[in-house]
Enzyme design. Structure first.
Site, mmCIF file in Angstrom:
data_model
loop_
_atom_site.group_PDB
_atom_site.id
_atom_site.type_symbol
_atom_site.label_atom_id
_atom_site.label_comp_id
_atom_site.label_asym_id
_atom_site.label_seq_id
_atom_site.Cartn_x
_atom_site.Cartn_y
_atom_site.Cartn_z
ATOM 1 N N CYS A 107 39.782 54.080 14.627
ATOM 2 C CA CYS A 107 39.805 54.499 13.236
ATOM 3 C C CYS A 107 39.292 53.349 12.397
ATOM 4 O O CYS A 107 39.095 52.258 12.890
ATOM 5 C CB CYS A 107 41.238 54.817 12.858
ATOM 6 N N ARG A 109 31.631 55.101 11.979
ATOM 7 C CA ARG A 109 32.436 54.420 13.004
ATOM 8 C C ARG A 109 33.572 55.290 13.510
ATOM 9 O O ARG A 109 34.360 54.882 14.330
ATOM 10 C CB ARG A 109 32.954 53.110 12.427
ATOM 11 N N TRP A 153 39.068 58.393 14.309
ATOM 12 C CA TRP A 153 38.511 58.860 15.592
ATOM 13 C C TRP A 153 39.730 59.032 16.469
ATOM 14 O O TRP A 153 40.418 58.052 16.779
ATOM 15 C CB TRP A 153 37.543 57.814 16.158
ATOM 16 N N ASN A 201 44.385 51.097 12.099
ATOM 17 C CA ASN A 201 43.304 51.130 13.097
ATOM 18 C C ASN A 201 43.823 50.388 14.321
ATOM 19 O O ASN A 201 44.213 49.229 14.222
ATOM 20 C CB ASN A 201 42.050 50.449 12.540
ATOM 21 N N GLY A 202 43.823 51.046 15.475
ATOM 22 C CA GLY A 202 44.282 50.392 16.700
ATOM 23 C C GLY A 202 45.128 51.356 17.510
ATOM 24 O O GLY A 202 45.114 52.562 17.293
ATOM 25 N N GLU A 261 19.898 53.112 30.428
ATOM 26 C CA GLU A 261 19.984 53.155 28.955
ATOM 27 C C GLU A 261 19.405 54.470 28.452
ATOM 28 O O GLU A 261 19.973 55.145 27.590
ATOM 29 C CB GLU A 261 19.252 51.955 28.366
ATOM 30 N N LYS A 301 21.392 57.357 26.328
ATOM 31 C CA LYS A 301 20.913 57.767 24.998
ATOM 32 C C LYS A 301 20.711 59.271 24.929
ATOM 33 O O LYS A 301 21.082 59.909 23.954
ATOM 34 C CB LYS A 301 19.592 57.039 24.711
ATOM 35 N N GLU A 322 24.231 60.918 24.811
ATOM 36 C CA GLU A 322 25.053 60.796 23.599
ATOM 37 C C GLU A 322 24.369 61.413 22.385
ATOM 38 O O GLU A 322 25.026 61.790 21.429
ATOM 39 C CB GLU A 322 25.458 59.355 23.341
ATOM 40 N N HIS A 356 19.074 59.679 48.958
ATOM 41 C CA HIS A 356 20.365 59.524 49.653
ATOM 42 C C HIS A 356 21.425 60.446 49.071
ATOM 43 O O HIS A 356 22.581 60.064 48.963
ATOM 44 C CB HIS A 356 20.804 58.061 49.577
ATOM 45 N N LYS A 408 31.030 54.451 16.379
ATOM 46 C CA LYS A 408 30.097 53.331 16.505
ATOM 47 C C LYS A 408 30.719 52.151 17.216
ATOM 48 O O LYS A 408 30.048 51.447 17.954
ATOM 49 C CB LYS A 408 29.612 52.893 15.122
#
Ligand code: AGP
Length: 606
Positions: free
Chosen positions: A2, A27, A78, A104-105, A481, A485, A488, A504, A601
């Site tokens: 958050c 974020r 979040w 936040n936490g 990467e 991308k 997400e 394999h 974020k």
């Protein structure tokens, strides 16, 4: 995770709080809320699920929004504990409706505390954060500062909290442990925020609180305490040029940030490379020569982890230093065998990723040498590392990291070159690579001019339910990467494999509905990769080749040509096309490019 924002001063807090949340929204954006208090001890409280715009429209409809409230707290959530509901949306309130809290936490011992408090108080939600408001009411001894200190001593975990007391409207109190907290001062008063972006438009200077510190803001004046004693912290000036962000002429921040890449690589090299002499000139890199570095461990998450993998190839190949790359959430709970001659490198765009931060604390506790590659100036990880270089990507708002990764690659390559020169004095070869770095901004500009070509190809692949990203050697983490991308941004399932590994097992997934992006650049096992491409096509799998200009194009169903570079510099080349294609696929599917579902974020909880 958050994000918190708070204000105390002469102006009306309501519009400042909503604007602060808008800048923090990228974020974490499951729900948002604000609470404010005026001199008459009247409370303004609004919450909304979904984006900050939902909250803003509720605030606008509230007839009291125009009244003047001198203090207020705000939060964008979040979800970690508890679903996305109004009840779980901050600010949380004590039972007597006197104390209001944003957090936040994660409070790891919240269930134990809640079990005790439930005997006295009614809980309306199922978050860990709600216990803080009840705990403040339960512990209140007449003095809010000592009460907040008492409450913090009872909590285990990570927190940045701001507390508001209806009966004491001229004061707000912030306290932190683990989660970030910035205190900014401007003409209109004092602000508390989770990061500098939320206050850069209203504050002139800021301080970052350290763990265990508390800030008391009364009538627009701040006092900072540590262990009950008042302390003086030196403020830093906010660089408004760097921090002010808007989308410009772009549809999304993410697209804007991709087009900033040429500037990023210039900024990474500026003041660190003398391009005239083709030499690296950087005190921090120079100071590494004072340490005997026998091995390197890189610790990071997500895209930063994949960047670290690319960096490990450079550190092994150029500097000849054994290098291991570790996922931070794994490293944290693995057996840690501290090694005095190991350099521990921590890579993080936000500088606040909890997993990485906790790894850094663990490594520092064993007095090992730490090096940070961070983008957000003054962030926790940047401040905790012994040494470090900023990736100088500027503010990155898009949740999917792009331009920052170029900055991370640039710093990692400079680090490898610097260590290489110290060991083998390969001046000539180093100069060749420095020349290529000099040309990279122009190379990126040429690629950006090809954007429409990339987009046309991308549109053809938006319909597929699943895709592969394949690369060998130093291109394998670049493929990883790309896969991340695509996932997400578009929510399309994607897997990454070393191209040689496909046969394999994963080849079983290849058919006409599962296309593969194959990175096949000159100088990196091209012939073997061509064989792998044929194996895919023999099973009706389509292949989008990302190849060096001039190589055989006939093999691929679609292909993107990138300029020829040395194998060392090649990891930079596939990124712009891959990112532009991932954004285009996401836009084709009407995704929220800047704020993909379920993500945030900066992941400031473990
Ligand atoms: C990257 O696009 C993702 N948003 C995510 O994987 C990110 O790289 C990861 O969470 C690490 O973040 P950091 O670099 O801020 O530590």
């Amino acid at each position: 995770m958050c994000w918190i924002f708070a204000y105390n001063g002469k102006k009306n807090a309501i519009p400042l709080l909503v604007e602060g949340l808008r800048t923090l929204e990228y974020r974490g954006y499951d729900s948002a809320g604000i609470a404010a208090v005026n001199e008459k001890k009247e409370i303004f409280l609004e919450k909304a699920t979904g984006k900050v715009s939902n909250l803003a429209s509720k605030v606008q409809k509230n007839p009291h929004a125009k009244d003047t409230y001198q203090a207020g707290i705000a939060h964008t959530r979040w979800a970690t504990h508890g679903k996305v509901t109004l009840e779980n949306t901050h600010p949380h309130v004590s039972e007597n409706e006197r104390f209001y809290v944003v957090h936040n936490g994660i409070i790891e011992n919240y269930m134990g505390i809640k079990n005790i408090l439930e005997k006295k108080y009614h809980f309306y939600g199922d978050t860990d954060s709600e216990i803080i408001a009840k705990l403040i009411e339960d512990s209140f001894d007449g003095d809010l500062l000592s009460t907040v200190t008492t409450v913090c001593e009872k909590m285990v975990g990570a927190y940045a909290i701001v507390v508001m007391d209806k009966e004491n409207p001229s004061t707000i109190i912030g306290a932190k442990l683990g989660s970030p907290m910035i205190v900014g001062e401007g003409d209109d008063g004092v602000f508390i925020a989770s990061d500098i972006n939320a206050i850069s438009h209203v504050a002139k200077e800021f301080v970052s609180l350290e763990d265990g510190e508390t800030v008391v803001i009364t009538d627009g004046k701040k006092e900072i305490y540590s262990l009950g004693e008042r302390i003086i912290k030196t403020s830093e000036v906010i660089d408004h040029n760097q921090e002010m962000v808007d989308k410009g002429n772009f549809d999304t921040f993410t697209e804007k940030e991709i087009y900033e890449i040429p500037e990023v690589i210039k900024n990474v090299c500026k003041w660190r490379i003398d391009f005239e002499k083709k030499e690296i000139i950087n005190e921090t890199l120079e100071s590494l020569g004072d340490h005997e570095i026998k091995r390197i461990e890189i610790i990071a998450s997500g895209s930063s982890y994949f960047a670290g993998q690319v960096g490990s190839y450079w550190l092994k190949t150029l500097a000849g230093i054994p290098t291991e790359v570790r996922i931070s959430s794994e490293f944290l709970y693995d057996t840690f065998l501290p090694h005095k001659k190991t350099l521990y490198i921590f890579i993080s765009q936000s500088g606040e990723t909890a997993d990485v931060r906790e790894c850094l604390k663990m490594v520092k506790a064993k007095w090992c040498l730490t090096f940070g590659i961070v983008n957000v100036v003054g962030s926790t990880i940047a401040r905790m590392c012994d040494l470090g270089l900023y990736s100088h990507a500027g503010v990155e708002v898009g949740v999917a990291s792009t331009k920052n990764i170029i900055g991370q690659y640039g710093v990692l390559l400079l680090l490898a070159l610097s260590l290489w020169i110290k060991r083998d004095l390969q001046i000539h070869q180093c100069k060749t690579i420095i020349e290529e770095l000099w040309n990279l901004p122009d190379t990126f500009e040429l690629q950006l001019q090809q954007a429409n070509t990339y987009k046309e190809i991308a549109k053809k692949y938006a319909k597929y339910p699943s895709m592969f990203f394949l690369g060998r050697n130093i291109l394998y983490p670049v493929a990883a990467e790309g896969s991340l991308k695509l996932k997400e941004l578009s929510y399309i399932h994607s897997e990454c494999y070393s191209t040689g590994e496909l046969k394999h097992g994963p080849l079983a997934l290849i058919d006409k509905n599962t296309p593969s992006f194959v990175l096949n650049l000159k100088g990196i096992m091209q012939e073997k990769t061509i064989s792998n491409v044929r194996e895919i096509q023999a099973r009706n799998g389509k292949v989008i080749g990302i190849i060096t200009s001039g190589e055989d194009k006939s093999l691929y169903d679609d292909m993107i040509e990138v300029p020829e570079t040395s194998a060392i510099v090649s990891p930079f080349l596939p990124l712009v096309p891959i990112w532009i294609m991932s954004v285009e696929i996401a836009k084709t599917l009407w995704r929220d490019v800047d704020k993909p579902q379920n993500l945030a974020k900066s992941v400031t909880v473990e």
